[in-house]
Motif scaffolding. Structure first.
Motif: not given
Length: 81
Positions: A26-36
């Motif tokens: 929720q706090s990191s756009k890059l992390s969310k993209q990585f998981v997606q």
């Protein structure tokens, strides 16, 4: 050596890359993209029925673990010693 991630899931400690708190999605756009991206490649596994507390990244997969980052890091540190 192996690290228990919850349920019946064990990983080799040599495959461990990182352990993150689930809130990083929720706090990191890059992390969310990585998981997606990992999900689109079917490289994500949710362990157990409980809500995930951590994200464990290995060489081949991303795991949603019901075990806290603190506990997982202690297990990983214990193996290194």
């Amino acid at each position: 050596m192996y690290i228990h991630l919850g349920g019946e899931k064990l990983i080799r400690s040599s495959q461990l890359i990182a352990i993150f708190d689930i809130s990083i999605e929720q706090s990191s756009k890059l992390s969310k993209q990585f998981v997606q991206h990992a999900q689109s490649n079917r490289e994500v596994e949710t362990i157990g029925e409980e809500d995930p507390k951590s994200i464990v990244i290995t060489e081949k997969k991303v795991y949603y673990s019901p075990i806290s980052t603190t506990t997982l890091k202690k297990r990983a540190h214990y193996i290194d010693n």
